[in-house]
Design a protein around this motif. Sequence first.
Motif, PDB file in Angstrom:
ATOM      1  N   ALA A  87     -23.422  68.426  29.915  1.00  0.00           N
ATOM      2  CA  ALA A  87     -22.694  69.256  30.823  1.00  0.00           C
ATOM      3  C   ALA A  87     -23.783  70.049  31.722  1.00  0.00           C
ATOM      4  O   ALA A  87     -24.643  70.820  31.159  1.00  0.00           O
ATOM      5  CB  ALA A  87     -21.645  70.464  30.137  1.00  0.00           C
TER       6      ALA A  87
ATOM      7  N   ARG B 195     -11.589  67.000  31.797  1.00  0.00           N
ATOM      8  CA  ARG B 195     -11.510  66.607  33.194  1.00  0.00           C
ATOM      9  C   ARG B 195     -10.889  67.731  33.962  1.00  0.00           C
ATOM     10  O   ARG B 195     -11.032  68.018  35.524  1.00  0.00           O
ATOM     11  CB  ARG B 195     -10.924  65.320  33.543  1.00  0.00           C
ATOM     12  CG  ARG B 195     -11.581  64.360  32.750  1.00  0.00           C
ATOM     13  CD  ARG B 195     -13.350  64.121  33.160  1.00  0.00           C
ATOM     14  NE  ARG B 195     -13.588  63.039  32.143  1.00  0.00           N
ATOM     15  CZ  ARG B 195     -14.943  62.758  32.353  1.00  0.00           C
ATOM     16  NH1 ARG B 195     -15.812  63.629  33.017  1.00  0.00           N
ATOM     17  NH2 ARG B 195     -15.470  61.826  31.346  1.00  0.00           N
ATOM     18  N   ASP B 196     -10.218  68.650  33.519  1.00  0.00           N
ATOM     19  CA  ASP B 196      -9.497  69.871  33.976  1.00  0.00           C
ATOM     20  C   ASP B 196     -10.684  70.857  34.188  1.00  0.00           C
ATOM     21  O   ASP B 196     -10.694  71.784  33.620  1.00  0.00           O
ATOM     22  CB  ASP B 196      -8.230  70.284  33.203  1.00  0.00           C
ATOM     23  CG  ASP B 196      -7.656  71.423  33.775  1.00  0.00           C
ATOM     24  OD1 ASP B 196      -7.878  71.668  35.058  1.00  0.00           O
ATOM     25  OD2 ASP B 196      -6.522  71.893  33.228  1.00  0.00           O
ATOM     26  N   THR B 197     -11.429  70.677  35.517  1.00  0.00           N
ATOM     27  CA  THR B 197     -12.259  71.706  35.673  1.00  0.00           C
ATOM     28  C   THR B 197     -12.190  73.040  35.843  1.00  0.00           C
ATOM     29  O   THR B 197     -12.902  73.887  35.564  1.00  0.00           O
ATOM     30  CB  THR B 197     -13.215  71.077  36.823  1.00  0.00           C
ATOM     31  OG1 THR B 197     -12.398  70.958  37.842  1.00  0.00           O
ATOM     32  CG2 THR B 197     -13.746  69.676  36.676  1.00  0.00           C
ATOM     33  N   ASP B 198     -10.901  73.494  36.345  1.00  0.00           N
ATOM     34  CA  ASP B 198     -10.353  74.760  36.553  1.00  0.00           C
ATOM     35  C   ASP B 198     -10.195  75.514  35.224  1.00  0.00           C
ATOM     36  O   ASP B 198     -10.916  76.400  35.049  1.00  0.00           O
ATOM     37  CB  ASP B 198      -9.053  74.663  37.313  1.00  0.00           C
ATOM     38  CG  ASP B 198      -9.370  74.207  38.722  1.00  0.00           C
ATOM     39  OD1 ASP B 198     -10.335  74.500  39.370  1.00  0.00           O
ATOM     40  OD2 ASP B 198      -8.411  73.850  39.439  1.00  0.00           O
TER      41      ASP B 198
ATOM     42  N   ALA C  61     -13.665  76.007  33.786  1.00  0.00           N
ATOM     43  CA  ALA C  61     -14.296  77.099  34.493  1.00  0.00           C
ATOM     44  C   ALA C  61     -13.939  78.507  33.941  1.00  0.00           C
ATOM     45  O   ALA C  61     -14.614  79.458  33.866  1.00  0.00           O
ATOM     46  CB  ALA C  61     -14.525  76.946  36.077  1.00  0.00           C
TER      47      ALA C  61
ATOM     48  N   GLN D 126     -18.967  77.636  36.850  1.00  0.00           N
ATOM     49  CA  GLN D 126     -18.337  76.319  37.388  1.00  0.00           C
ATOM     50  C   GLN D 126     -19.309  75.123  36.695  1.00  0.00           C
ATOM     51  O   GLN D 126     -20.310  74.987  36.844  1.00  0.00           O
ATOM     52  CB  GLN D 126     -18.345  76.046  38.800  1.00  0.00           C
ATOM     53  CG  GLN D 126     -17.627  77.084  39.723  1.00  0.00           C
ATOM     54  CD  GLN D 126     -15.949  77.246  39.404  1.00  0.00           C
ATOM     55  OE1 GLN D 126     -15.489  76.361  39.263  1.00  0.00           O
ATOM     56  NE2 GLN D 126     -15.595  78.355  39.435  1.00  0.00           N
ATOM     57  N   PRO D 127     -18.449  74.092  35.950  1.00  0.00           N
ATOM     58  CA  PRO D 127     -19.178  72.917  35.516  1.00  0.00           C
ATOM     59  C   PRO D 127     -19.210  72.296  36.822  1.00  0.00           C
ATOM     60  O   PRO D 127     -18.290  71.613  37.625  1.00  0.00           O
ATOM     61  CB  PRO D 127     -18.049  72.364  34.689  1.00  0.00           C
ATOM     62  CG  PRO D 127     -16.662  73.032  35.138  1.00  0.00           C
ATOM     63  CD  PRO D 127     -16.991  74.264  35.615  1.00  0.00           C
TER      64      PRO D 127
ATOM     65  N   ARG E 206     -20.902  69.213  36.521  1.00  0.00           N
ATOM     66  CA  ARG E 206     -21.010  67.780  36.011  1.00  0.00           C
ATOM     67  C   ARG E 206     -20.741  67.696  34.536  1.00  0.00           C
ATOM     68  O   ARG E 206     -21.264  68.420  33.780  1.00  0.00           O
ATOM     69  CB  ARG E 206     -22.206  66.980  36.371  1.00  0.00           C
ATOM     70  CG  ARG E 206     -22.068  65.626  36.280  1.00  0.00           C
ATOM     71  CD  ARG E 206     -23.294  64.661  36.853  1.00  0.00           C
ATOM     72  NE  ARG E 206     -23.207  63.384  36.860  1.00  0.00           N
ATOM     73  CZ  ARG E 206     -24.220  62.564  37.423  1.00  0.00           C
ATOM     74  NH1 ARG E 206     -25.250  62.979  37.860  1.00  0.00           N
ATOM     75  NH2 ARG E 206     -24.044  61.327  37.331  1.00  0.00           N
TER      76      ARG E 206
END
Length: 318
Positions: free
Chosen positions: A155, A208-211, A214, A236-237, A239
């Motif tokens: 990550a 995969r839910d980056t929000d 984060a 914030q991720p 990648r």
Amino acid sequence: MTVTVQGSPAELPVPAQAPAAYGVHGPATAAPPPEIAERPGRCLPGGVAVLTALAAAGGTAALLLGPAGSSPAVRGSAVAVLAALTALIALGLARGRPGSVWMLSRHGAYRGTVRRTGLLWISPLLVRRRVDTSLRHWRSSPIEATDACGTPLQATVLVVWRVRDTARAAFAVHDHVRYLREQVEAAVTRCVSRLPADDFRGPGPTLRDTDRLADDLTRILVEDLRPVGVEVFSAQPVRVDYAPAVAAAMRRAQVAALDARHRRAALDEALTAVGETVRGLLDRGLVDLDDYERKALVRDLTVAYCTARPAEGAAPPV
């Protein structure tokens, strides 16, 4: 089983107590050290200091170049005092810049923080250290972690932060920048281990839910870095990938899951179309079928619908 101890209470041994550990009203606890917190440092406007230095320099020149109206010893003492004052003022001049502050200390003790900008005068007897308080961002290198299923991941995180309390950032931790990076690595490891990277069985919560990821990272880092005077605005991720050792295998599993999901959707669409076709034929009375014939018709129509669908990526017939 009952045990009886003979002897009067005065004859019983009394455990020794350390006098330093007990007070008059019970156990005495050590007083906690005062909390380190930023406070304003003492300084003077630079303009006043410059005018004072010019006046002292003018007085020195007047004593040296003017007529001798007093004894040489008095004149020498006055010149020495004015020259020392001029040098003291010149050594204390400093410039305050936006986005940075002067942190003052003496003999290792914190003496305050000067956040004013422009020309300033700070006592040269204090040690000055410039601290960057502007908004900064840091992009981490790939951090190794494992998801909830034990799959190794890598990550990369982008952190936006700044120094809010200069006293804590300087004295509560040895190196606040290094501490920030280590806390980011720990927070990523904790957050990534809560969810799987992908859920091949169904639409469940994943990384995969980056929000969501984060929000979790930002909340953890805000709490972990507040004691050292660092304010985190966002994490914030950038990648989240599989580790190279399992990347190929997990991509094949992901493609297989997507293909199975696509085939299931195509079959459901075909069965819906077949059901509507058979129902329309029966409602209009166009055919009269028993159970065996209806099953055969459904089977034939299903095969026809499935074989008539063009292959993925193939050009439609002209």
